[in-house]
Design a protein around this motif. Structure first.
Motif, short mmCIF file in Angstrom:
data_model
loop_
_atom_site.label_atom_id
_atom_site.label_comp_id
_atom_site.label_asym_id
_atom_site.label_seq_id
_atom_site.Cartn_x
_atom_site.Cartn_y
_atom_site.Cartn_z
N ILE A 144 33.87 -7.39 -24.77
CA ILE A 144 33.19 -6.85 -23.52
C ILE A 144 33.76 -6.13 -22.58
CG2 ILE A 144 31.74 -7.90 -21.78
CD1 ILE A 144 31.40 -10.40 -23.36
N GLY A 145 35.17 -6.21 -22.64
CA GLY A 145 35.93 -5.54 -21.62
C GLY A 145 35.94 -4.21 -21.86
N PRO A 146 36.24 -3.50 -23.03
CA PRO A 146 35.98 -2.22 -23.37
C PRO A 146 34.82 -1.59 -23.18
CG PRO A 146 37.31 -3.42 -25.04
CD PRO A 146 36.65 -4.35 -24.04
N MET A 147 33.56 -2.39 -23.24
CA MET A 147 32.35 -1.72 -23.19
C MET A 147 31.99 -1.56 -21.40
SD MET A 147 28.84 -3.11 -24.71
CE MET A 147 28.77 -4.82 -23.80
N LEU A 148 32.39 -2.56 -20.85
CA LEU A 148 32.17 -2.63 -19.41
C LEU A 148 32.96 -1.72 -18.54
CD1 LEU A 148 30.28 -4.15 -17.32
CD2 LEU A 148 31.85 -6.10 -17.20
N GLY A 149 34.32 -1.61 -18.82
CA GLY A 149 35.30 -1.00 -18.10
C GLY A 149 35.00 0.22 -17.86
N PRO A 150 34.80 1.44 -18.75
CA PRO A 150 34.48 2.62 -18.43
C PRO A 150 33.56 2.94 -17.19
CG PRO A 150 34.88 2.46 -20.80
CD PRO A 150 34.59 1.21 -20.31
N VAL A 151 32.34 2.05 -17.83
CA VAL A 151 31.06 2.10 -16.75
C VAL A 151 31.48 1.67 -15.40
CG1 VAL A 151 28.50 1.58 -16.67
CG2 VAL A 151 29.56 1.93 -18.95
N LEU A 152 32.06 0.44 -15.38
CA LEU A 152 32.20 0.02 -14.06
C LEU A 152 33.23 1.11 -13.44
CD1 LEU A 152 31.99 -2.32 -12.12
CD2 LEU A 152 33.74 -3.47 -13.18
N GLY A 153 34.30 1.60 -14.05
CA GLY A 153 35.25 2.53 -13.52
C GLY A 153 34.68 3.43 -12.98
N GLY A 154 33.58 4.23 -13.58
CA GLY A 154 32.99 5.38 -13.14
C GLY A 154 32.16 5.15 -12.04
N TRP A 155 31.34 3.90 -11.95
CA TRP A 155 30.56 3.58 -10.91
C TRP A 155 31.31 3.24 -9.75
CZ3 TRP A 155 29.81 -0.64 -7.55
CH2 TRP A 155 28.45 -0.82 -6.91
N LEU A 156 32.27 2.56 -9.84
CA LEU A 156 33.20 2.25 -8.44
C LEU A 156 33.84 3.64 -8.01
CD1 LEU A 156 35.20 -0.69 -9.50
CD2 LEU A 156 33.62 -0.69 -7.74
N VAL A 157 34.24 4.74 -8.77
CA VAL A 157 34.70 5.68 -8.19
C VAL A 157 33.64 6.61 -7.30
CG1 VAL A 157 35.54 8.10 -8.96
CG2 VAL A 157 36.72 5.91 -9.89
N GLU A 158 32.41 6.88 -8.32
CA GLU A 158 31.29 7.54 -7.78
C GLU A 158 30.67 6.88 -6.21
OE1 GLU A 158 27.50 9.88 -9.82
OE2 GLU A 158 29.30 9.38 -11.04
N TYR A 159 30.56 5.73 -6.38
CA TYR A 159 29.90 4.84 -5.28
C TYR A 159 30.94 4.28 -4.25
CZ TYR A 159 25.82 6.41 -7.73
OH TYR A 159 24.84 7.10 -8.45
N ALA A 160 31.96 4.07 -4.57
CA ALA A 160 32.95 3.49 -3.64
C ALA A 160 34.31 4.08 -3.58
CB ALA A 160 33.17 1.66 -3.94
N SER A 161 35.24 3.66 -4.04
CA SER A 161 36.47 4.70 -4.27
C SER A 161 37.49 3.87 -5.50
CB SER A 161 37.54 4.56 -2.98
OG SER A 161 38.03 3.23 -2.76
N TRP A 162 38.39 4.54 -5.83
CA TRP A 162 39.24 4.23 -7.06
C TRP A 162 39.78 3.06 -6.50
CZ3 TRP A 162 44.33 3.60 -6.64
CH2 TRP A 162 44.90 4.62 -5.47
N HIS A 163 40.16 2.64 -5.41
CA HIS A 163 41.17 1.48 -4.90
C HIS A 163 40.20 0.35 -5.29
CE1 HIS A 163 41.70 4.94 -2.34
NE2 HIS A 163 43.32 4.42 -2.24
N TRP A 164 38.78 0.40 -5.52
CA TRP A 164 38.27 -0.94 -5.80
C TRP A 164 38.46 -1.45 -7.31
CZ3 TRP A 164 36.37 -4.63 -2.75
CH2 TRP A 164 36.49 -4.16 -1.56
N ILE A 165 39.00 -0.30 -8.09
CA ILE A 165 39.39 -0.60 -9.52
C ILE A 165 40.31 -1.57 -9.42
CG2 ILE A 165 40.39 0.30 -11.63
CD1 ILE A 165 38.70 2.71 -11.25
N PHE A 166 40.98 -1.78 -8.81
CA PHE A 166 42.21 -2.65 -8.60
C PHE A 166 42.19 -3.82 -7.76
CE2 PHE A 166 44.16 1.50 -9.63
CZ PHE A 166 44.65 1.20 -10.62
N LEU A 167 41.36 -3.63 -6.55
CA LEU A 167 40.91 -4.64 -5.74
C LEU A 167 39.99 -5.69 -6.27
CD1 LEU A 167 40.58 -2.82 -2.49
CD2 LEU A 167 42.44 -4.03 -3.16
#
Length: 462
Positions: A144-167
């Motif tokens: 599940i992780g490899p399927m969810l990861g790229p989408v969630l990473g792209g969404w966080l970068v586009e609508y929040a900031s890259w810092h939330w990837i780690f937070l």
């Protein structure tokens, strides 16, 4: 043996740790261009952020079993989750590339112990008949992780900031730490032989120097002589480990493992085959964003066919092995994986989205077949202590190979960027994909050395 009352929470706990690790391994790749812009770095020189984590995991993974036996599974697993969460916080607070690299090393120290120690606790908690179901439950987040990861990473970068990837890891880590103290059994194995620190330093030092040497041709900006010396030093460290292990009663990894042909071929094939495929999660999101103009979210969504096809293709691996055997299946499939990697050089601004999805799905399918067949081949003939040592060496080799693959791909990007010049980003990626595909396809020469009569397993490994 753990009380039945605590076995199900233990499975959820270990699955949570595995989910954190696999999500983190894929969520970052989509965000690299945005992180580079924030830190004032070139997006094509961000591989050290990926390699720092992978190399740390590969380096420390062999020590996980010894530490768990020495200090107990509960303490080591708790320390792993806390270090992973602390490293995630440090990543989010980083203001320079090297701060982020050091934070990723801290994160990798925790990540190195999450899955091995969790798997060990499950192994010692569940009786034989229940173990297969327990392990299947634990590894599900790895799909599940490899399927969810790229989408969630792209969404966080586009609508929040890259810092939330780690937070994002902080609340998961706090929940996991509470669950460890409540549900993790504290297994220990006193009387184990001492840890092979000399072998650990020789092998680990060799791995680090080899990886840094490859990076030196790309991002680190070293001269050719310095990078070459590092690579030679790395090879010398690995050869020294080989000589050390031959005369040590309890080496880190016994050389007798290589007397089993299936293990030797499978391990070496894993090492070289993953040099190509291991670079793809790094290369593809970069190309989609930098050369084809995809947004971070669109690049993340584009990666979903890879994960979906990978999950679907696992159901047919056993039938393929029964029909064709290891030698034919792996030799042909390794070439197919290389060709699929090289085929991404055909992408351009006018490539339809539906065609890209088909291409990514085909790559995901053949790549998943490759991984499952390689892993099963490597471990299928090992028994007893050999199985434990072989599994540990395989896990380390997989992480090392992906790290070297990313370093190699980054070095090629740097070389082709200098060759083609500024403004030729698409040409740079096209040349890199062709070379990476050829690099991975060469592993077919290793699998061709297998005995054609090598029997398929009763059950293919995940």
């Amino acid at each position: 043996m753990t009380s039945p009352l605590y076995r199900q929470p233990l499975l959820w706990l270990v699955a949570l740790g595995f989910f954190m690790q696999t999500l983190d391994a894929t969520i970052l790749n989509t965000a690299l261009p945005s992180i580079a812009a924030s830190l004032g770095e070139s997006p094509l020189r961000m591989e050290s952020v990926v390699i720092a984590y992978l190399l740390t995991v590969a380096l420390l993974m062999p020590a996980s079993g010894w530490l768990a036996d020495r200090f107990g599974t509960r303490r080591v697993y708790l320390a792993a989750i806390l270090l992973f969460a602390l490293g995630s916080l440090a990543c989010a607070e980083s203001r320079t590339l090297w701060q982020l690299v050091l934070a990723r090393v801290l994160q990798g120290i925790g990540g190195a112990f999450l899955m091995p120690v969790g798997r060990l606790a499950v192994l010692r908690s569940f009786p034989g008949p229940q173990l297969l179901g327990a392990m299947s439950f634990v590894v599900m987040p790895g799909l599940i992780g490899p399927m969810l990861g790229p989408v969630l990473g792209g969404w966080l970068v586009e609508y929040a900031s890259w810092h939330w990837i780690f937070l994002l890891n902080l609340p998961i880590g706090l929940l996991g730490a509470w669950a460890v103290r409540r549900y993790m059994p504290d297994f220990r194995e006193p009387g184990q032989p001492g840890f092979d620190w000399v072998g650990f330093l020789l092998l680990g030092g060799g791995m680090v120097m080899l990886s840094l040497g490859l990076q030196g041709f790309g991002e680190l900006g070293m001269g050719g002589a310095a990078a070459g010396l590092l690579m030679l030093g790395g090879l010398a460290g690995m050869v020294s480990y080989w000589l050390h292990a031959a005369r040590t009663p309890h080496p880190l990894f016994a050389l007798s493992l290589f007397q089993t042909q299936s293990f030797a071929v499978g391990l070496l094939g894993n090492l070289f085959a993953r040099l190509g495929s291991g670079a793809m999660p790094f290369l593809l999101p970069l190309m989609l964003q930098l050369a084809l103009g995809y947004s971070p979210l669109a690049a993340g969504l584009a990666m979903m066919p890879v994960a979906l096809a990978a999950m679907a293709s696992k159901t047919i691996v056993e039938q393929l092995l029964n029909r064709f055997g290891y030698q034919r299946l792996l030799t042909v499939n390794t070439v197919l994986v290389g060709l699929m990697i090289a085929s991404f050089a055909l992408l351009g601004q006018s490539t339809p989205t539906w065609w890209l999805a088909i291409q990514l799905a085909l790559f995901g399918a053949v790549n998943s077949i490759q991984f499952t067949a390689m892993n099963t081949l490597t471990l299928k003939d090992l028994e007893g202590r050999g199985a434990s040592g072989g599994n540990g060496l395989l896990s380390m080799t997989m992480q090392l190979s992906i790290s070297l693959g990313v370093a190699s791909a980054a070095a090629m990007l740097s070389a082709f960027q200098q060759h083609f010049g500024a403004g030729q980003t698409l040409a740079v990626f096209r040349a890199t994909f062709v070379c990476v595909g050829l690099l991975g396809a060469l592993a077919a020469l290793i699998f061709a050395q297998l005995d054609e009569a090598t029997r398929p397993p009763e059950k293919a490994a995940p």
